[in-house]
Design a protein around this motif. Structure first.
Motif, PDB file in Angstrom:
ATOM      1  N   PRO A  22       0.694  -1.274  -0.017  1.00 52.70           N
ATOM      2  CA  PRO A  22      -0.089   0.020  -0.185  1.00 52.70           C
ATOM      3  C   PRO A  22       0.899   1.267   0.134  1.00 52.70           C
ATOM      4  O   PRO A  22       1.920   1.246   0.604  1.00 52.70           O
ATOM      5  CB  PRO A  22      -0.789  -0.246   1.271  1.00 52.70           C
ATOM      6  CG  PRO A  22       0.036  -1.076   2.175  1.00 52.70           C
ATOM      7  CD  PRO A  22       0.839  -2.041   1.268  1.00 52.70           C
ATOM      8  N   THR A  23       0.243   2.312  -0.477  1.00 50.65           N
ATOM      9  CA  THR A  23       0.958   3.477  -0.505  1.00 50.65           C
ATOM     10  C   THR A  23       1.131   4.184   0.910  1.00 50.65           C
ATOM     11  O   THR A  23       0.262   3.690   1.637  1.00 50.65           O
ATOM     12  CB  THR A  23       0.422   4.548  -1.366  1.00 50.65           C
ATOM     13  OG1 THR A  23      -0.740   4.593  -1.047  1.00 50.65           O
ATOM     14  CG2 THR A  23       0.170   4.255  -2.911  1.00 50.65           C
ATOM     15  N   ASP A  25      -0.567   6.836   1.895  1.00 54.78           N
ATOM     16  CA  ASP A  25      -1.605   7.294   2.131  1.00 54.78           C
ATOM     17  C   ASP A  25      -2.810   5.960   2.358  1.00 54.78           C
ATOM     18  O   ASP A  25      -3.562   6.261   3.191  1.00 54.78           O
ATOM     19  CB  ASP A  25      -2.057   8.126   1.143  1.00 54.78           C
ATOM     20  CG  ASP A  25      -3.650   8.847   1.368  1.00 54.78           C
ATOM     21  OD1 ASP A  25      -3.515   9.398   2.372  1.00 54.78           O
ATOM     22  OD2 ASP A  25      -4.418   8.665   0.427  1.00 54.78           O
ATOM     23  N   GLU A  26      -2.692   4.920   1.744  1.00 52.66           N
ATOM     24  CA  GLU A  26      -3.539   3.876   1.777  1.00 52.66           C
ATOM     25  C   GLU A  26      -3.330   3.486   3.418  1.00 52.66           C
ATOM     26  O   GLU A  26      -4.159   2.860   3.682  1.00 52.66           O
ATOM     27  CB  GLU A  26      -3.299   2.919   0.991  1.00 52.66           C
ATOM     28  CG  GLU A  26      -3.859   3.248  -0.683  1.00 52.66           C
ATOM     29  CD  GLU A  26      -3.382   2.357  -1.883  1.00 52.66           C
ATOM     30  OE1 GLU A  26      -3.976   2.422  -2.646  1.00 52.66           O
ATOM     31  OE2 GLU A  26      -2.059   1.740  -1.708  1.00 52.66           O
ATOM     32  N   GLU A  27      -1.843   3.217   3.577  1.00 50.51           N
ATOM     33  CA  GLU A  27      -1.639   2.618   5.001  1.00 50.51           C
ATOM     34  C   GLU A  27      -2.227   3.523   6.055  1.00 50.51           C
ATOM     35  O   GLU A  27      -2.666   2.819   6.925  1.00 50.51           O
ATOM     36  CB  GLU A  27      -0.123   2.568   5.024  1.00 50.51           C
ATOM     37  CG  GLU A  27       0.207   1.870   6.457  1.00 50.51           C
ATOM     38  CD  GLU A  27      -0.050   0.355   6.565  1.00 50.51           C
ATOM     39  OE1 GLU A  27      -0.426  -0.170   7.623  1.00 50.51           O
ATOM     40  OE2 GLU A  27      -0.396  -0.483   5.516  1.00 50.51           O
ATOM     41  N   ARG A  29      -4.714   5.431   5.691  1.00 47.92           N
ATOM     42  CA  ARG A  29      -6.362   5.418   5.753  1.00 47.92           C
ATOM     43  C   ARG A  29      -6.795   4.000   6.309  1.00 47.92           C
ATOM     44  O   ARG A  29      -7.757   3.942   7.528  1.00 47.92           O
ATOM     45  CB  ARG A  29      -6.834   5.465   4.323  1.00 47.92           C
ATOM     46  CG  ARG A  29      -6.908   6.922   4.030  1.00 47.92           C
ATOM     47  CD  ARG A  29      -7.322   7.193   2.561  1.00 47.92           C
ATOM     48  NE  ARG A  29      -6.877   6.639   1.731  1.00 47.92           N
ATOM     49  CZ  ARG A  29      -7.130   6.047   0.556  1.00 47.92           C
ATOM     50  NH1 ARG A  29      -8.369   6.145   0.134  1.00 47.92           N
ATOM     51  NH2 ARG A  29      -6.278   5.768  -0.113  1.00 47.92           N
ATOM     52  N   ALA A  30      -5.969   2.867   6.361  1.00 46.92           N
ATOM     53  CA  ALA A  30      -6.406   1.784   6.694  1.00 46.92           C
ATOM     54  C   ALA A  30      -6.160   1.682   8.285  1.00 46.92           C
ATOM     55  O   ALA A  30      -7.344   0.891   8.846  1.00 46.92           O
ATOM     56  CB  ALA A  30      -5.525   0.460   5.969  1.00 46.92           C
ATOM     57  N   THR A  33      -9.007   3.469   9.822  1.00 52.53           N
ATOM     58  CA  THR A  33     -10.344   2.791   9.613  1.00 52.53           C
ATOM     59  C   THR A  33     -10.416   1.898  10.901  1.00 52.53           C
ATOM     60  O   THR A  33     -11.342   1.520  11.554  1.00 52.53           O
ATOM     61  CB  THR A  33     -10.444   2.104   8.372  1.00 52.53           C
ATOM     62  OG1 THR A  33     -10.599   3.151   7.385  1.00 52.53           O
ATOM     63  CG2 THR A  33     -11.847   1.407   8.426  1.00 52.53           C
TER      64      THR A  33
END
Length: 104
Positions: A22-23, A25-27, A29-30, A33
């Motif tokens: 993951p990028t 930013d994806e990390e 956001r994960a 969440t």
């Protein structure tokens, strides 16, 4: 007639067995969440379990546990239940703790 073209900046696609990481930013956001969802579950029941099949998923859950500990000011224990599940719990509800929920 065959036409030959030069291709620049072409990279092979990763195979399905090698997922791209993951990028950042994806990390982020994960983790945000999981912080919300798992934090709510731990707050409601004093413990929760979540699947973690890879070392990266386990590291993510450990980081979420640290984030929850810092946010609440109470230590949140993160431990492996088995090879594919992690358990987040508040003090007194760890694996094997007296009074904790039975293992299924």
């Amino acid at each position: 007639m065959t036409v030959t073209r030069d291709l620049y900046n072409v990279r092979p696609l990763p195979s399905e067995q090698d997922p791209t990481p993951p990028t950042p930013d994806e990390e982020r956001r994960a983790r945000a969440t999981l912080f919300t969802e798992l934090g709510n579950a731990v707050a409601d029941h004093r413990w929760t379990r979540y699947p973690a099949h890879t070392p990266a998923e386990r590291r993510r859950l450990v980081e979420v546990g640290r984030m929850l500990s810092a946010h609440w000011g109470v230590p949140v224990t993160v431990e492996a239940e088995d090879e594919c599940r992690m358990r987040l719990s508040l003090p007194g509800h760890e694996l094997g703790a007296a009074g904790g929920p039975p293992m299924c």
